[in-house]
Design an enzyme around this catalytic site. Structure first.
Site, mmCIF file in Angstrom:
data_model
loop_
_atom_site.group_PDB
_atom_site.id
_atom_site.type_symbol
_atom_site.label_atom_id
_atom_site.label_comp_id
_atom_site.label_asym_id
_atom_site.label_seq_id
_atom_site.Cartn_x
_atom_site.Cartn_y
_atom_site.Cartn_z
ATOM 1 N N LYS A 124 0.865 -1.191 0.000
ATOM 2 C CA LYS A 124 0.000 0.000 0.000
ATOM 3 C C LYS A 124 0.889 1.224 0.000
ATOM 4 C CE LYS A 124 -4.439 0.815 0.152
ATOM 5 N NZ LYS A 124 -5.574 -0.032 -0.221
ATOM 6 N N ASP A 164 -6.929 4.201 -4.736
ATOM 7 C CA ASP A 164 -7.572 4.068 -3.427
ATOM 8 C C ASP A 164 -8.242 5.436 -3.218
ATOM 9 O OD1 ASP A 164 -7.544 2.074 -0.943
ATOM 10 O OD2 ASP A 164 -7.347 4.058 -0.100
HETATM 11 O O1 2IT Z 1 -8.108 -1.463 -0.859
HETATM 12 C C1 2IT Z 1 -7.978 -1.999 -1.970
HETATM 13 O O2 2IT Z 1 -8.085 -3.217 -2.133
HETATM 14 C C2 2IT Z 1 -7.672 -1.122 -3.101
HETATM 15 N N1 2IT Z 1 -7.557 0.077 -2.925
HETATM 16 C C3 2IT Z 1 -7.485 -1.704 -4.468
HETATM 17 C C4 2IT Z 1 -6.083 -2.184 -4.641
HETATM 18 C C5 2IT Z 1 -5.728 -2.630 -6.022
HETATM 19 O O3 2IT Z 1 -4.546 -2.943 -6.192
HETATM 20 O O4 2IT Z 1 -6.563 -2.661 -6.918
#
Ligand code: 2IT
Length: 445
Positions: A124, A164
């Site tokens: 993340k 996100d």
């Molecule tokens: O919280 C999540 O799963 C996302 N923001 C999507 C992450 C993604 O790599 O598509």
């Protein structure tokens, strides 16, 4: 493993990270019994290793606004766990972002990605940059500055960011554009891209659609008819929009949506293409408020400074941000006779609220299971990019549906507690066991 000891150690090593501690504790409490049946895990210090990110990048993001003023934000990428595949997870641009937030999100992402059945590790990233009120050019410059620092550590088989909160197709486009310029490679190093340059069909809808497929499974398992049920949704962003669209399509009636300014109650339902698209208009206005909905559709009422959990509804879907639903809200929902609560935001409910749902044996499912459709569709985007082709809506939707059904099955298989289905336990055990097994097989690395 003793949860108390591990938590005390974590607090000592990483003080001042309450969201991260909250996410870790929830998982450890769920897995404690299963873990302790595996002495080999204890010997290999799986828990101690799994709660420490593989690595963290922190960097300065300087950028110049439209008036020529320079600003400095902090950028982060947490490569949390790469046991089952390349790091994968979104980028969040929001003033609340700090290391605690991103560590909790990266930790959650690790187990969520394991649940999707696809080979993706957890990561993340983000920044405390606030896109609110910023021009398109400012957003572009910020995204470029962010990626200029990070690009060397990204790649289709290394680390694949996506969107996100505060990061949608526009921001992914700007970040990917700079990545491609620097890396001199047109690969699937980001997901959530525009459709004209490798983005998957249905990726914008996938989190909300997937959440409703999961809710459909919960209903079917508990003999509940989804059709005709009233729904309260928090948020009005991309995830809420997808959830409202699919809930409406499945015959439920969404009566509440919300923003930081309060919530809208629309007893006719947020159920016409015009109303649902108006959520996008509100979002794109960059003002982060829902109040104008009640001016545009005068049958709807706006409740300033209130949360939608006070509404009497059958289904509650938190779709905004972590810890948006607290113990008081949980009690209110129970008092109002809510049938089902599905967390769509990551850790949308406080620890006390989750405990309350579980103690009262209410039908509740956690974000890492419910919202996994987003990252699952990102995984499908990676697959399409690697194959240099693109699938149709039907093909992607079929996969998404299948994956959500599969996640639901895993939750039931691991979460049975007498005649109560504990989805929190189910999701945590299923996700953890997969990652732990991969770590065991790969030795101490
Ligand atoms: O919280 C999540 O799963 C996302 N923001 C999507 C992450 C993604 O790599 O598509």
């Amino acid at each position: 493993m003793n949860v108390k000891d591990i938590m005390a150690q974590l607090a000592e090593r990483h003080p001042g990270e309450p969201e991260f501690h909250q996410a870790v504790k929830e998982v450890l409490v769920s897995i404690e019994d299963v873990y302790n049946e595996h002495p080999e895990y204890e010997k290999a210090a799986i828990v101690e290793r799994i709660i420490e990110p593989d690595r963290i990048f922190t960097f300065r993001v300087p950028w110049v606004d439209d008036n020529g003023q320079t600003h400095v934000n902090i950028g982060y990428r947490v490569q949390f766990n790469g046991a089952i595949g390349p790091y994968k997870g979104g980028i969040r641009f929001h003033p609340s972002v700090n290391l605690s937030t991103l560590k909790f999100l990266g930790f959650e992402q690790t187990f969520k990605n394991a649940l999707t059945t696809l080979p993706m590790g957890g990561g993340k990233g983000g920044s405390d940059f606030s896109p609110r009120g910023r021009s398109d050019q400012e957003i572009m410059r910020f995204c470029q500055a962010f990626v200029t620092e990070l690009w060397r550590d990204l790649g289709p088989d290394t680390d694949v960011p996506a969107g996100d909160i505060g990061v949608g197709a526009r921001e992914v486009g700007y970040m990917y554009g700079m990545y491609k310029k620097l890396a001199r490679e047109h690969t699937g190093a980001f997901t959530g891209k525009g459709r004209s340059f490798g983005g998957s069909r249905l990726r914008p809808e996938a989190t909300g659609f997937g959440a409703l497929y999961f809710v459909e499974n919960m209903c079917a398992t508990h003999n509940i008819e989804l059709k005709g049920k009233t729904v309260a949704v928090s948020g009005f962003g991309n995830v809420a929009w997808g959830a409202v669209t699919k809930a409406t399509e499945l015959g439920a009636k969404v009566v509440a949506i919300s923003g930081p300014d309060g919530y809208i109650y629309d007893e006719d339902g947020v159920n016409t293409p015009e109303k649902i698209e108006y959520m996008t208009v509100l979002r794109n206005s960059g003002n982060d408020v829902v109040a104008p909905y009640a001016e545009k559709f005068p049958n709807a009422k706006f409740f300033a400074g209130k949360k939608p959990w006070e509404c009497k509804v059958d289904i509650a879907l938190p779709c905004a941000i972590q810890n948006e639903l607290n113990l008081e809200d949980a009690k209110q929902l129970k008092e109002n006779g809510v049938t089902l609560v599905a967390e769509v935001s990551n850790m949308g409910c406080t620890a006390e609220a989750v405990d309350f749902f579980l103690e009262n044996k209410m039908l509740f499912a956690p974000g890492k299971a419910v919202n996994a459709g987003g990252v699952a569709c990102s995984g499908l985007e990676m697959t399409q990019n690697a194959m240099h082709l693109s699938w149709t809506n039907e093909e992607v939707d079929k996969w998404l549906h299948q994956i959500m059904n599969d996640i639901h099955t895993q939750c039931i298989d691991h979460g049975k507690d007498g005649d109560y289905n504990n989805y929190v336990k189910g999701a945590n055990i299923a996700g953890f066991m997969k990652v732990a097994e991969a770590m065991m097989a790969q030795g101490v690395v």
